[in-house]
Scaffold this motif. Structure first.
Motif, PDB file in Angstrom:
ATOM      1  N   UNK A  38       0.830  -1.201   0.000  1.00 46.03           N
ATOM      2  CA  UNK A  38       0.000   0.000   0.000  1.00 46.03           C
ATOM      3  C   UNK A  38       0.868   1.255   0.000  1.00 46.03           C
ATOM      4  N   UNK A  39       1.932   1.235   0.797  1.00 45.51           N
ATOM      5  CA  UNK A  39       2.821   2.386   0.858  1.00 45.51           C
ATOM      6  C   UNK A  39       3.448   2.650  -0.505  1.00 45.51           C
ATOM      7  N   UNK A  40       3.972   1.600  -1.133  1.00 40.98           N
ATOM      8  CA  UNK A  40       4.621   1.749  -2.442  1.00 40.98           C
ATOM      9  C   UNK A  40       3.631   2.271  -3.476  1.00 40.98           C
ATOM     10  N   UNK A  41       2.439   1.671  -3.523  1.00 41.08           N
ATOM     11  CA  UNK A  41       1.445   2.044  -4.527  1.00 41.08           C
ATOM     12  C   UNK A  41       0.976   3.484  -4.322  1.00 41.08           C
ATOM     13  N   UNK A  42       0.709   3.858  -3.090  1.00 39.73           N
ATOM     14  CA  UNK A  42       0.203   5.211  -2.831  1.00 39.73           C
ATOM     15  C   UNK A  42       1.252   6.279  -3.183  1.00 39.73           C
ATOM     16  N   UNK A  43       2.496   6.027  -2.830  1.00 47.96           N
ATOM     17  CA  UNK A  43       3.540   7.007  -3.128  1.00 47.96           C
ATOM     18  C   UNK A  43       3.834   7.047  -4.629  1.00 47.96           C
ATOM     19  N   UNK A  44       3.898   5.883  -5.256  1.00 49.86           N
ATOM     20  CA  UNK A  44       4.160   5.827  -6.697  1.00 49.86           C
ATOM     21  C   UNK A  44       3.047   6.514  -7.485  1.00 49.86           C
ATOM     22  N   UNK A  45       1.815   6.429  -6.998  1.00 50.35           N
ATOM     23  CA  UNK A  45       0.656   6.900  -7.747  1.00 50.35           C
ATOM     24  C   UNK A  45       0.279   8.351  -7.469  1.00 50.35           C
ATOM     25  N   UNK A  46       1.125   9.094  -6.776  1.00 49.26           N
ATOM     26  CA  UNK A  46       0.854  10.523  -6.601  1.00 49.26           C
ATOM     27  C   UNK A  46       0.728  11.185  -7.966  1.00 49.26           C
ATOM     28  N   UNK A  47      -0.067  12.262  -8.089  1.00 45.11           N
ATOM     29  CA  UNK A  47      -0.419  12.786  -9.411  1.00 45.11           C
ATOM     30  C   UNK A  47       0.733  13.495 -10.129  1.00 45.11           C
ATOM     31  N   UNK A  48       0.642  13.567 -11.456  1.00 41.26           N
ATOM     32  CA  UNK A  48       1.594  14.370 -12.231  1.00 41.26           C
ATOM     33  C   UNK A  48       1.295  15.849 -12.060  1.00 41.26           C
TER      34      UNK A  48
END
Length: 355
Positions: free
Chosen positions: A180-190
């Motif tokens: 969850x941590x990896x996905x949430x941080x990776x998926x921050x918006x452009x």
């Protein structure tokens, strides 16, 4: 027809990134390359780290081999190609050196296995991908090294597959939390804003933080954010900043200091590669009114799970998939061994009723 992800985007370059060592990246790579070639979609294989060795360099345990379908193209060092057996058609020598020597492009004459020599820099990965294009590759598969995100840089991939194995934690709760941590941080918006993008590009070009005040972009008073709270607070109060572009890594400590100094505007990072903070610190920063956006970010197109750890032990496959689907939504989750990749949608991913 090129593969598409679950949103309909076409992909020519896919990066495969493991959450931990021994996550199961090679298994995912093998499934993807095999499915691509079976659909008359010529595939190219390259690795950021050495892949396909018989035994793990750390534990000495046997590792799965990289399977190369007939017609696929690989980028690897000359000593890794057994040309005498007639298994390979050597296509080109590249101006690239790997951990194991000079890199060649070679097409598999018949199905076999190969050791993929690690490409050392992002620029050299680009040269490999350009070479793939010259030799008819339509889907490039970039295998990322353990604990590195270089392959996920947007210039080098149209999408990222995260591979999560039971080796990522002692308990399923720990594995789910890390994912969850990896996905949430990776998926921050452009960025999504021309002025923010301009500031981000200038920060990268000049190698120092750039601030936005009003409609103008100017150097931030500090050449680096790695300072104490007093200096950072002083710089923050020097101008009515409305955004800040950071050229390098953003750490837990710096992000927390920014929150404490009242940063309530967007921070721009060049890519997820530079996000070195935890989800806990991120949430603190967001609660303070701040935002984080990426100058460039490839989409996360899927999460592949492996409920079995090579160190021993396993999680219940259905429970792991259910828990992972919940924290990764709307990104599809698949168990490659049990569900398959039946196609490239991403081949196509099977939800099997898990939402």
């Amino acid at each position: 027809m090129l593969p598409k992800d679950w949103t309909g985007r076409e992909m020519k370059r896919l990066a495969i990134v493991g959450l931990s060592k021994n996550a199961g990246k090679t298994t995912v790579l093998n499934h993807l390359s095999g499915a691509a070639v079976s659909r008359s979609l010529p595939a190219g294989l390259v690795s950021i780290g050495v892949d396909g060795e018989e035994r793990d360099a750390w534990s000495g345990r046997p590792k799965p081999q990289v399977l190369v379908p007939e017609g696929a193209v690989v980028a690897t060092a000359g000593p890794c190609l057994d040309v005498r057996a007639g298994n390979w058609e050597v296509l080109e020598e590249l101006p690239v050196r790997s951990l194991l020597g000079q890199v060649f492009l070679a097409r598999a004459v018949r199905p076999g296995t190969v050791k993929l020599a690690g490409i050392c820099s992002a620029e050299e990965v680009d040269r490999v991908l350009e070479g793939f294009g010259r030799h008819g590759v339509r889907l490039a598969l970039v295998d990322g090294a353990y604990d590195r995100k270089a392959a996920a840089h947007p210039i080098r991939s149209d999408g990222v597959i995260l591979v999560v194995g039971a080796s990522a934690g002692k308990t399923l709760e720990e594995v789910v939390r890390r994912t969850e941590e990896w996905v949430r941080i990776f998926s921050l918006p452009p960025c999504g804003d021309p002025l923010l993008e301009k500031a981000g590009k200038r920060a990268v070009l000049e190698g120092r933080p750039m601030g936005i005040a009003g409609e103008g972009i100017e150097p931030f008073p500090l050449s680096s954010l790695l300072v104490d709270r007093g200096k950072l607070s002083e710089a923050m109060g020097s101008r009515p900043w409305t955004a800040l572009a950071v050229p390098g890594a953003l750490t837990d400590r710096t992000l927390m200091l920014l929150a404490q100094c009242g940063c309530s505007f967007p921070l721009v990072l060049s890519s997820p590669t530079h996000a070195f903070f935890s989800l806990r610190t991120l949430r603190t920063f967001l609660r303070s009114g701040g935002e984080i956006r990426y100058l460039e970010r490839p989409p996360l197109v899927g999460v592949a799970i492996n409920p079995v750890s090579p160190e021993g032990g396993a999680f219940d496959p259905r429970e792991m998939k259910r828990r992972m689907a919940r924290v990764c939504r709307p990104v599809p989750v698949t168990d490659v061994i049990r569900d398959g990749f039946d196609g490239l949608h991403l081949m196509p991913w099977r939800w099997d009723g898990v939402h």
